[in-house]
Write a protein that holds these residues in place. Structure first.
Motif, PDB file in Angstrom:
ATOM      1  N   ALA A 286      10.051 -17.213 -26.059  1.00 29.92           N
ATOM      2  CA  ALA A 286      10.359 -16.612 -24.759  1.00 29.92           C
ATOM      3  C   ALA A 286       9.526 -15.366 -24.491  1.00 29.92           C
ATOM      4  O   ALA A 286       9.366 -14.957 -23.343  1.00 29.92           O
ATOM      5  CB  ALA A 286      11.838 -16.267 -24.692  1.00 29.92           C
ATOM      6  N   GLN A 287       9.006 -14.736 -25.558  1.00 37.12           N
ATOM      7  CA  GLN A 287       8.242 -13.507 -25.345  1.00 37.12           C
ATOM      8  C   GLN A 287       6.751 -13.757 -25.189  1.00 37.12           C
ATOM      9  O   GLN A 287       5.960 -12.817 -25.129  1.00 37.12           O
ATOM     10  CB  GLN A 287       8.500 -12.546 -26.506  1.00 37.12           C
ATOM     11  N   PHE A 288       6.360 -15.024 -25.145  1.00 38.03           N
ATOM     12  CA  PHE A 288       4.937 -15.319 -25.009  1.00 38.03           C
ATOM     13  C   PHE A 288       4.530 -15.449 -23.561  1.00 38.03           C
ATOM     14  O   PHE A 288       5.272 -15.940 -22.727  1.00 38.03           O
ATOM     15  CB  PHE A 288       4.573 -16.615 -25.746  1.00 38.03           C
ATOM     16  N   ARG A 289       3.338 -15.011 -23.311  1.00 37.35           N
ATOM     17  CA  ARG A 289       2.752 -15.149 -21.992  1.00 37.35           C
ATOM     18  C   ARG A 289       1.361 -15.720 -22.233  1.00 37.35           C
ATOM     19  O   ARG A 289       0.543 -15.105 -22.919  1.00 37.35           O
ATOM     20  CB  ARG A 289       2.667 -13.747 -21.377  1.00 37.35           C
TER      21      ARG A 289
ATOM     22  N   THR B 143       7.558 -10.091 -17.590  1.00 37.37           N
ATOM     23  CA  THR B 143       6.681 -11.177 -17.150  1.00 37.37           C
ATOM     24  C   THR B 143       7.585 -12.294 -16.632  1.00 37.37           C
ATOM     25  O   THR B 143       8.810 -12.213 -16.763  1.00 37.37           O
ATOM     26  CB  THR B 143       5.839 -11.726 -18.318  1.00 37.37           C
ATOM     27  N   ASN B 145       8.073 -15.098 -17.886  1.00 35.72           N
ATOM     28  CA  ASN B 145       8.805 -15.744 -18.982  1.00 35.72           C
ATOM     29  C   ASN B 145       9.656 -14.769 -19.784  1.00 35.72           C
ATOM     30  O   ASN B 145      10.370 -15.169 -20.690  1.00 35.72           O
ATOM     31  CB  ASN B 145       7.820 -16.408 -19.952  1.00 35.72           C
ATOM     32  N   ASN B 146       9.516 -13.512 -19.508  1.00 34.48           N
ATOM     33  CA  ASN B 146      10.224 -12.508 -20.304  1.00 34.48           C
ATOM     34  C   ASN B 146      10.866 -11.489 -19.363  1.00 34.48           C
ATOM     35  O   ASN B 146      10.336 -10.403 -19.159  1.00 34.48           O
ATOM     36  CB  ASN B 146       9.226 -11.842 -21.258  1.00 34.48           C
ATOM     37  N   ARG B 150      16.816 -12.752 -18.498  1.00 33.64           N
ATOM     38  CA  ARG B 150      16.795 -13.677 -19.644  1.00 33.64           C
ATOM     39  C   ARG B 150      17.161 -12.955 -20.943  1.00 33.64           C
ATOM     40  O   ARG B 150      17.864 -13.471 -21.787  1.00 33.64           O
ATOM     41  CB  ARG B 150      15.387 -14.268 -19.824  1.00 33.64           C
TER      42      ARG B 150
END
Lengths: 375, 187
Positions: A286-289, B143, B145-146, B150
């Motif tokens: 989840a912490q990847f971009r 971001t 996704n982050n 969440r």
């Protein structure tokens, strides 16, 4: 005699000192403080059992002492605490977590005393977490990750050989370039396999002609995984200056990263002589971009009124020459999405004909892929 | 929703004197990590932070020292610093907004980071009998996704590990890009 509270406070003081020592990059001092913290917390727990033993303090002190023992790598002590905990009248949920801890301890003990040696062209991968038993794991948890590692190794080999990034890889084991063997190993409390690249196969592999080249590729890969695991993206930019290779690396690493629950850590081990290199890859997916932007990029994005959109549909078309894919949504409308270099073959292609969720930046009518996941 | 009025000052400098009965050394360390994270995202003393939750409001962040290169270098690992920076904000909110008087730092892996108490909570022996579990997390820059939402959800899930204790759980996630902090109370 010190009270339970005083002992617990002292344990937490040592715990704080361990954190400070880590900040000062003094790992030895940190380990010593963790050991002292464990001793104090164990005494607090033992004394509390004699004096009262009431919940929730009993469970909290036991868990705390157990966690400190694990952090201090005192696995025998951790095992004793688990055993003691299982004899107490604890909640079924807590007992179940103690049983999971016992599996984890077995795995850690194995890593601490492992007697095996890996060849320089070998890379061991172990997965641990709640979805992993002794040598048992859900198929996709392991094989998807092995495939990602395999691709990372070959991309790294290409980059080290200074070959320009190319989307297409010869991914069959029959091809000279992409050959590797898989060796299964029983490891307590985890699922573990070793990947062997090049050298022991009957044909000559042009990417891995000898141990020296192969070990250099593996070392480079592990170093870069360490960088992303500790969020050192700037350092990764220096290590992989070519953008296509870097985007590819970040995307593959992100897709194989632990989910934080079913797979809590993915451990990568290599050997060089008597020394082993061990990386505990724990940064959650989840912490990847995939495409980390700079502040400048963000400003530009605002100026150009770009927006992030989510598309769900079937991945129905791909054009490698134009770096474009098409996604057909539930209204049968086709959306054309541009794929940045480094993502088409290794990240997008595996989802071909599947239903996917796509994150894309919309600028005018143009969509540019930011992330893709199966639905 | 109008939350433009800045109704609270979060003075990070108070951490230098120690709060919630935590050691001054530790809370000073948190203060510096927090300022480094804010500076990393180009915020200066006086910046506004959105304190999100049931009743959102803007607060003013203050500190009285320069984030120079020496300080930045000693907090080089931004992932770690973000967690400690977020801890600084969470503890200040716990004391100033929620009225807690002490915080016990807990060891890693318990499912919560701090055990918060108000005056008169619990007894000397059964030390975790009454109080609140606090789980903290930080995001340097949100971001797609982050996101804070969440992360809050994953931290609420994490509290489940220690739900056996039947203690109330709080979650505080701080994002330094906007900056924004979300403080949730789970009964």
């Amino acid at each position: 005699m010190e009270t339970v509270k005083e002992l617990h406070d002292r344990a937490m003081e040592f715990n704080e000192k361990a954190i400070f020592s880590l900040k000062d990059k003094d790992k030895t001092a940190s380990d010593e403080f963790l050991e002292k913290a464990f001793e104090m917390e164990k005494r607090a727990f033992s004394q509390f059992l004699k004096e009262s033993g009431k919940e929730p303090t009993r469970s909290i002190l036991l868990k705390s002492a157990l966690n400190l023992a694990m952090q201090a790598k005192l696995y025998d002590e951790a095992e004793k605490l688990c055993g003691l905990g299982l004899t107490l009248n604890l909640s079924p949920k807590f007992k179940s977590s103690l049983k999971q801890s016992l599996q984890d301890i077995s795995f850690r003990q194995y890593l601490a005393i492992r007697s095996f040696q890996l060849d320089p062209n070998e890379l061991q991968i172990s997965l641990s977490g709640s979805g992993v038993g002794n040598g048992i794991i859900h198929y996709h948890e392991v094989f998807d990750r092995i495939e990602k590692v395999r691709r990372l190794v070959f991309r790294t080999a290409h980059r080290i050989k200074k070959l320009p990034y190319r989307e297409k890889l010869h991914t069959s084991n029959k091809s000279d370039e992409f050959a590797c063997s898989l060796i299964a190993q029983p490891v307590p409390g985890s699922f573990s396999v070793t990947l062997r690249f090049g050298a022991d196969l009957s044909h000559k592999n042009p990417l891995f002609p000898d141990f020296d080249t192969t070990s250099r590729v593996i070392d480079d890969l592990l170093q870069n995984i360490e960088l992303i695991n500790s969020d050192q993206i700037k350092a990764l930019e220096s290590s992989i200056p070519d953008e296509a290779y870097r985007v590819n690396f970040l995307a593959l690493a992100g897709k194989m990263a632990p989910d934080g629950e079913s797979v809590k850590s993915m451990n990568l081990v290599s050997s060089r002589g008597d020394a082993s290199r061990f990386i505990e890859f724990t940064k959650p997916q989840a912490q990847f971009r995939i495409l980390p932007g700079t502040d400048e990029d963000s400003d530009k994005k605002k100026e150009m009124s770009e927006e992030m959109i989510t598309l769900i549909g079937s991945l129905s078309y791909a054009d490698a020459d134009k770096d474009t894919i098409k996604v057909t949504d539930e209204d049968r409308k086709k959306h054309s999405v541009t794929v940045p270099k480094g993502l088409l073959t290794d990240i997008v292609k595996p989802y071909f004909k599947d239903t996917v969720e796509i994150q894309a930046i919309k600028k005018g009518k143009k969509l540019t892929l930011q992330d893709i996941n199966p639905v | 929703m109008n939350h433009s009025k800045r109704s609270m000052i979060i003075d990070l400098q108070k951490l230098e004197e120690g709060i919630l009965q935590l050691s001054k050394g530790y809370t000073s360390f948190l203060m510096e990590a927090c300022a480094v994270c804010l500076d990393h995202q180009n915020h200066k003393s006086g910046a506004s932070i959105l304190v999100d939750g049931n009743d959102p409001f803007e607060a003013e962040l203050k500190w009285a020292f320069e984030v120079d290169d020496e300080l930045k270098n000693s907090y080089g690992d931004m992932q770690e610093s973000t967690e400690y920076g977020a801890t600084a904000i969470a503890l200040m909110l716990a004391e100033e907004k929620h009225g807690f008087s002490s915080a016990e730092r807990m060891s890693k892996g318990l499912g919560f980071d701090y055990f918060l108490k108000k005056d008169g909570d619990g007894d000397e022996t059964n030390i975790f009998d009454a109080g609140v579990r606090l789980e903290i997390s930080g995001i340097l820059e949100e971001t797609d996704n982050n996101t804070v939402e969440r992360r809050v959800k994953s931290k609420i899930d994490q509290l489940i590990i220690s739900d056996d204790s039947n203690l109330e759980g709080h979650v505080c996630v701080t994002e330094f890009g906007r900056p924004r902090t979300k403080y949730i109370e789970q009964q």
